[in-house]
Design a protein around this motif. Sequence first.
Motif, PDB file in Angstrom:
ATOM      1  N   LEU A  10      -2.818   7.282  -1.901  1.00 49.86           N
ATOM      2  CA  LEU A  10      -2.810   6.632  -3.234  1.00 49.86           C
ATOM      3  C   LEU A  10      -3.361   7.852  -3.822  1.00 49.86           C
ATOM      4  O   LEU A  10      -3.007   7.927  -5.033  1.00 49.86           O
ATOM      5  CB  LEU A  10      -2.516   5.631  -3.403  1.00 49.86           C
ATOM      6  N   LEU A  11      -5.001   7.304  -4.269  1.00 48.30           N
ATOM      7  CA  LEU A  11      -5.558   8.004  -4.868  1.00 48.30           C
ATOM      8  C   LEU A  11      -5.804   8.895  -5.112  1.00 48.30           C
ATOM      9  O   LEU A  11      -5.924  10.380  -6.243  1.00 48.30           O
ATOM     10  CB  LEU A  11      -7.079   7.663  -5.208  1.00 48.30           C
ATOM     11  N   LEU A  12      -5.595   9.870  -3.889  1.00 50.90           N
ATOM     12  CA  LEU A  12      -5.572  11.922  -3.525  1.00 50.90           C
ATOM     13  C   LEU A  12      -4.843  12.033  -4.293  1.00 50.90           C
ATOM     14  O   LEU A  12      -3.911  13.118  -5.215  1.00 50.90           O
ATOM     15  CB  LEU A  12      -5.465  11.864  -2.479  1.00 50.90           C
ATOM     16  N   LEU A  42       3.112   2.903   2.450  1.00 48.52           N
ATOM     17  CA  LEU A  42       3.059   3.342   0.803  1.00 48.52           C
ATOM     18  C   LEU A  42       4.438   2.768  -0.242  1.00 48.52           C
ATOM     19  O   LEU A  42       4.783   2.194  -1.129  1.00 48.52           O
ATOM     20  CB  LEU A  42       2.841   4.010  -0.201  1.00 48.52           C
ATOM     21  N   GLY A  43       5.359   3.627   0.630  1.00 45.65           N
ATOM     22  CA  GLY A  43       6.953   3.964  -0.126  1.00 45.65           C
ATOM     23  C   GLY A  43       7.545   2.338   0.114  1.00 45.65           C
ATOM     24  O   GLY A  43       8.501   1.935  -0.710  1.00 45.65           O
ATOM     25  N   GLU A  44       7.643   1.521   0.813  1.00 44.09           N
ATOM     26  CA  GLU A  44       7.611  -0.102   0.920  1.00 44.09           C
ATOM     27  C   GLU A  44       7.337  -1.102   0.697  1.00 44.09           C
ATOM     28  O   GLU A  44       7.751  -1.785   0.481  1.00 44.09           O
ATOM     29  CB  GLU A  44       7.637  -0.675   2.545  1.00 44.09           C
ATOM     30  N   ALA A  45       6.078  -0.601   0.533  1.00 40.88           N
ATOM     31  CA  ALA A  45       4.851  -1.514  -0.736  1.00 40.88           C
ATOM     32  C   ALA A  45       5.627  -1.462  -2.117  1.00 40.88           C
ATOM     33  O   ALA A  45       4.551  -2.143  -3.433  1.00 40.88           O
ATOM     34  CB  ALA A  45       3.753  -0.968  -1.150  1.00 40.88           C
ATOM     35  N   GLY A  46       6.010  -0.605  -2.984  1.00 38.90           N
ATOM     36  CA  GLY A  46       6.566  -0.342  -3.670  1.00 38.90           C
ATOM     37  C   GLY A  46       5.936   0.507  -4.875  1.00 38.90           C
ATOM     38  O   GLY A  46       5.957   1.377  -5.251  1.00 38.90           O
TER      39      GLY A  46
END
Length: 325
Positions: A10-12, A42-46
């Motif tokens: 995410l940070l990258l 990540l997509g599943e986590a929103g």
Amino acid sequence: MRASRLLSVLLLLQDRGRLTAQQLATELGVSVRTVYRDIEALGEAGVPVYAELGAGGGYQLVDGYRTRLTGLTPEEAGSIFLAGVPSAAAELGLGAVLTTAELKLRAALPARLNRSVDEIKDRFHLDPAGWFRETETHPHLSALARAVWERRRARMVYRRWREPREVSREIEPLGIVLKAGVWYFVARVSSSIRTYRVVTILSLEVLEETFERPPDFDLALTWAEWATDFEQRLHRDTAVVRLAPAALDRIPYLMSRAMNRGVFAGLGPPDPDGWTTVTLPIESVKHAHPELLKLGGDVEVLSPPALRELMAASARAMTALYDPE
């Protein structure tokens, strides 16, 4: 472990914009297949991450999305001090931790300061390895670093130069030092503070038992005092030599630091022929012989006689080899 990696992905993406799966895999040290699974998670986590297909495509975040999950763990905060030497951090087992810490810091910085960080990294680089040698690596270095970090006692078998060659010790590791590409560590053994080279460790077992660090222990000061004492103990003898002007120019590049210091500390006026007589510290006749041979015909040994004879024997051998007539 996976949660930390997902945050790194995410940070990258937040820091660099669009990245391919291969670029993410290289940054994180994982397979491309693992990156695919992480992006899906990540997509599943929103998290609004999407794929851009075609040439120049890759994964990126929806414009304007930024995470605020930038708090540093204790390990990440400590690893920042190794930011200038990422190769050393990797050898200590802190490579991934350092990468995550840097990403969190960059995510919290405004764009202007992020550009300044990039400019500094483009202009300054620290290379801790000595010339013409690789930095020593050792299979027990990462475990030793963990023992230092967690204040855990350890049991080691190490190799030393005198008999018995293999010795077992229970130690309390206090710190690790990288000196010109060579790893050392400082440990308390019984009530004394000792310094060892990491490469001498033959086996290492990190124990469950913890210990209290000495309240007045200063790693940098302890190392400086040990290094100075080591040099003084190493160069116990002296030699008197005559040096040509050309030798004085080359000595800083060819001699050890102690010998270099000794030459210029005792430098007097030159002879009428331009040569200078100096007394320099040496470890022994055996060690001084190859050191002084580096100067070729620009040095003459006056004493001790054993060293002068070794130099003369080398000169005769070279003459016989190159001028047999």
